[in-house]
Design an enzyme around this catalytic site. Structure first.
Site, PDB file in Angstrom:
ATOM      1  N   ASP A  66      -6.459  19.859 -13.991  1.00  0.00           N
ATOM      2  CA  ASP A  66      -7.199  18.395 -14.805  1.00  0.00           C
ATOM      3  C   ASP A  66      -6.555  18.677 -15.889  1.00  0.00           C
ATOM      4  O   ASP A  66      -7.089  19.053 -17.007  1.00  0.00           O
ATOM      5  CB  ASP A  66      -8.569  18.042 -13.966  1.00  0.00           C
ATOM      6  CG  ASP A  66      -8.920  17.009 -15.169  1.00  0.00           C
ATOM      7  OD1 ASP A  66      -8.168  16.313 -15.408  1.00  0.00           O
ATOM      8  OD2 ASP A  66      -9.651  16.771 -13.810  1.00  0.00           O
TER       9      ASP A  66
ATOM     10  N   LYS B 244      -8.345   7.722 -18.951  1.00  0.00           N
ATOM     11  CA  LYS B 244      -8.418   7.292 -20.277  1.00  0.00           C
ATOM     12  C   LYS B 244      -6.893   7.764 -21.388  1.00  0.00           C
ATOM     13  O   LYS B 244      -6.215   6.595 -21.470  1.00  0.00           O
ATOM     14  CB  LYS B 244      -8.879   9.132 -20.255  1.00  0.00           C
ATOM     15  CG  LYS B 244      -9.299   9.726 -19.221  1.00  0.00           C
ATOM     16  CD  LYS B 244     -11.113   8.498 -19.226  1.00  0.00           C
ATOM     17  CE  LYS B 244     -12.396   9.133 -17.582  1.00  0.00           C
ATOM     18  NZ  LYS B 244     -11.960   9.917 -17.089  1.00  0.00           N
TER      19      LYS B 244
ATOM     20  N   ARG C 237       1.239  -1.587  -0.037  1.00  0.00           N
ATOM     21  CA  ARG C 237      -0.223   0.441  -0.177  1.00  0.00           C
ATOM     22  C   ARG C 237       0.980   1.374  -0.408  1.00  0.00           C
ATOM     23  O   ARG C 237       0.474   1.945  -0.519  1.00  0.00           O
ATOM     24  CB  ARG C 237      -0.689   0.056   1.322  1.00  0.00           C
ATOM     25  CG  ARG C 237      -1.815   1.462   1.246  1.00  0.00           C
ATOM     26  CD  ARG C 237      -2.853   1.603   2.403  1.00  0.00           C
ATOM     27  NE  ARG C 237      -2.477   0.517   3.436  1.00  0.00           N
ATOM     28  CZ  ARG C 237      -2.437   0.419   4.986  1.00  0.00           C
ATOM     29  NH1 ARG C 237      -1.456   1.465   4.900  1.00  0.00           N
ATOM     30  NH2 ARG C 237      -2.272  -0.453   5.361  1.00  0.00           N
TER      31      ARG C 237
ATOM     32  N   TYR D  65     -15.751  17.771 -14.776  1.00  0.00           N
ATOM     33  CA  TYR D  65     -15.790  17.148 -15.339  1.00  0.00           C
ATOM     34  C   TYR D  65     -16.894  16.798 -13.702  1.00  0.00           C
ATOM     35  O   TYR D  65     -16.800  17.202 -12.689  1.00  0.00           O
ATOM     36  CB  TYR D  65     -14.664  15.555 -14.820  1.00  0.00           C
ATOM     37  CG  TYR D  65     -15.121  14.292 -15.066  1.00  0.00           C
ATOM     38  CD1 TYR D  65     -15.334  13.417 -15.483  1.00  0.00           C
ATOM     39  CD2 TYR D  65     -14.940  14.454 -13.602  1.00  0.00           C
ATOM     40  CE1 TYR D  65     -15.838  12.635 -15.780  1.00  0.00           C
ATOM     41  CE2 TYR D  65     -15.058  12.577 -13.049  1.00  0.00           C
ATOM     42  CZ  TYR D  65     -15.931  11.961 -14.181  1.00  0.00           C
ATOM     43  OH  TYR D  65     -16.292  10.582 -14.858  1.00  0.00           O
TER      44      TYR D  65
HETATM   45  C1  LIG Z   1     -12.420  11.127 -15.700  1.00  0.00           C
HETATM   46  C2  LIG Z   1     -12.517  11.864 -15.744  1.00  0.00           C
HETATM   47  C3  LIG Z   1     -12.276  12.034 -13.990  1.00  0.00           C
HETATM   48  C4  LIG Z   1     -12.385  10.983 -12.813  1.00  0.00           C
HETATM   49  O1  LIG Z   1     -11.259   9.945 -13.280  1.00  0.00           O
HETATM   50  P1  LIG Z   1     -12.025   8.606 -12.868  1.00  0.00           P
HETATM   51  O2  LIG Z   1     -10.458   7.917 -13.429  1.00  0.00           O
HETATM   52  O3  LIG Z   1     -12.917   8.090 -14.350  1.00  0.00           O
HETATM   53  O4  LIG Z   1     -11.791   8.090 -11.388  1.00  0.00           O
HETATM   54  C5  LIG Z   1     -11.883  13.069 -13.518  1.00  0.00           C
HETATM   55  N1  LIG Z   1     -11.260  14.489 -14.362  1.00  0.00           N
HETATM   56  C6  LIG Z   1     -11.521  14.060 -15.490  1.00  0.00           C
HETATM   57  C7  LIG Z   1     -11.578  15.544 -16.558  1.00  0.00           C
HETATM   58  C8  LIG Z   1     -12.740  12.996 -16.131  1.00  0.00           C
HETATM   59  O5  LIG Z   1     -12.174  13.211 -17.524  1.00  0.00           O
END
Ligand SMILES: *Cc1c(COP(=O)(O)O)cnc(C)c1O
Length: 387
Positions: free
Chosen positions: A173, A198, A49, A101
């Site tokens: 982000d 992503k 962890r 998001y």
């Molecule tokens: C998908 C996404 C998140 C969240 O990420 P997860 O891996 O689904 O927890 C945060 N910001 C953006 C822009 C996203 O597309």
């Protein structure tokens, strides 16, 4: 910090570092714990962890690609965001964009409702609103550029210049572009967050997240919190998969982007389409910012159809090379209807305020052959005229 280009870092990081057998690709350490050589002193790793070699390598790779001083890999993007929230104290203000998001906005609101911090939701593309929010000297401002699903942009460097003078931390982000197309830390940001689910992993088969920090000490502090809260990505296999995805990130981004451009050209010229949102279009309000701070316009686009929900249904019933699915950034092309999919948690009023109409569709362009995608999309669009 790495002097190498992110593309080279992505491919070379950790290659040929196996001390035992000289494996070219770093092996997977499937173990929950590590033996102490001396009972008085743990080795580099003790319990998975708190870290294992695969996590550590992934963290170093992402830190180098974003030109950061340290990174913390988490089990998903929202865990990375949860981790960063630990830097805020009660009474601190967090400024976020109204078109964040959906999952991020839900998290910000839920924590603010519990008194964790004070939340200010603003339209950051409105200069007066942004200026007013910054003038209140918030502890942190959250940027998501380009934003989801309308690909609105804000000027990272300009915001950092104001923020820096007053001690406001800036987080970006960077999920929609990846470090291949945008490096916010080089523009003055303090933190970069990714949903590695992503583009970074890029194959729609693993979840992950990361916080990359400009400051090494803060990275260490956040690493402590990640272990304390159990937000780390404890799966060596998952870490390995994400690094495997990163190897081709640059090559994938090039094709995502090329296909997005081809789809945009087809959409702009089609009579069934009312509006196309893509930062590469000269009439996109963020076009000049994109040219300044991005190395490309990315693989995401959205558009509005003329008409209403019937036209949306005709298009989606006739499209076949695009999966109707949420998420983004995988090798396969996706089409999504934000109103009932990614943004369904928003009520109708909030959707309209964020510019999400009932004919808006979002595409994540995959890496298929571009002409095939265009033919498929045009075929479905032409059905609208006939219907
Ligand atoms: C998908 C996404 C998140 C969240 O990420 P997860 O891996 O689904 O927890 C945060 N910001 C953006 C822009 C996203 O597309």
């Amino acid at each position: 910090m790495s002097k190498l280009n992110s593309q080279t870092v992505a491919v070379r990081s950790g290659i040929e570092t196996d001390p035992v057998y000289g494996a070219v690709v770093p092996p997977i350490y499937m173990t929950s714990n590590f033996a102490f050589e001396d009972f008085r002193e743990p080795g580099q790793f003790d319990y998975a962890r708190s870290g294992n070699p695969n996590t550590k390598l992934l963290e170093k790779t992402l830190a180098d690609m974003e030109q950061g001083a340290g990174a913390i890999v988490t089990n998903c993007g929202l865990a990375a965001i949860t981790l960063l929230m630990q830097l805020l104290e009660q009474g601190d203000t967090l400024v976020v964009p109204h078109d964040s998001y959906g999952g991020s906005l839900r998290l910000f609101k839920a924590l603010a409702n519990k008194g964790h911090f004070i939340l200010k939701v603003v339209d950051q593309t409105n200069p007066a609103e942004l200026e007013q929010a910054l003038a209140a000297k918030p502890a942190m401002i959250w940027l998501e550029t380009p934003s989801n699903p309308l690909l609105r942009l804000v000027d990272i460097e300009a915001i950092c210049n104001v923020a820096k003078q007053q001690g406001t931390k800036v987080t970006v982000d960077n999920t929609f572009l990846s470090p291949i197309l945008q490096q916010p830390l080089t523009l003055g940001a303090d933190f970069v967050v990714h949903s590695c689910t992503k583009y970074i992993n890029g194959h729609s088969d693993a979840l992950g997240g990361v916080v990359v920090c400009a400051d090494a000490e803060v990275a260490e502090h956040l690493g402590w919190w990640a272990n304390c809260l159990g937000l780390t990505d404890c799966s060596a296999l998952n870490n390995y998969m994400i690094l495997r995805g990163i190897r081709t990130l640059s090559a994938r981004m090039a094709v995502h982007q090329q296909n997005a451009q081809q789809l945009v050209d087809a959409l702009v010229a089609h009579p069934a389409v009312a509006k196309v949102y893509y930062p590469g279009l000269t009439d996109h309000p963020g076009h000049s910012i994109a040219k300044k701070q991005q190395k490309g316009f990315g693989g995401m686009l959205s558009f509005e159809l003329k008409g209403g929900v019937d036209e949306v249904a005709t298009l989606l019933n006739n499209i076949s090379l695009f999966s109707i699915a949420e998420s983004l950034g995988g090798t396969e092309s996706l089409i999504c209807y934000p109103s009932t999919m990614t943004h369904r948690a928003m009520d109708e009023q909030s959707q309209r305020t964020a510019g999400i109409s009932n004919t808006l569709l979002r595409i994540s362009a995959g890496v298929e052959y571009g002409d095939d995608l265009v033919t498929d999309l045009l075929n479905a669009l032409n059905k609208i005229k006939e219907a």
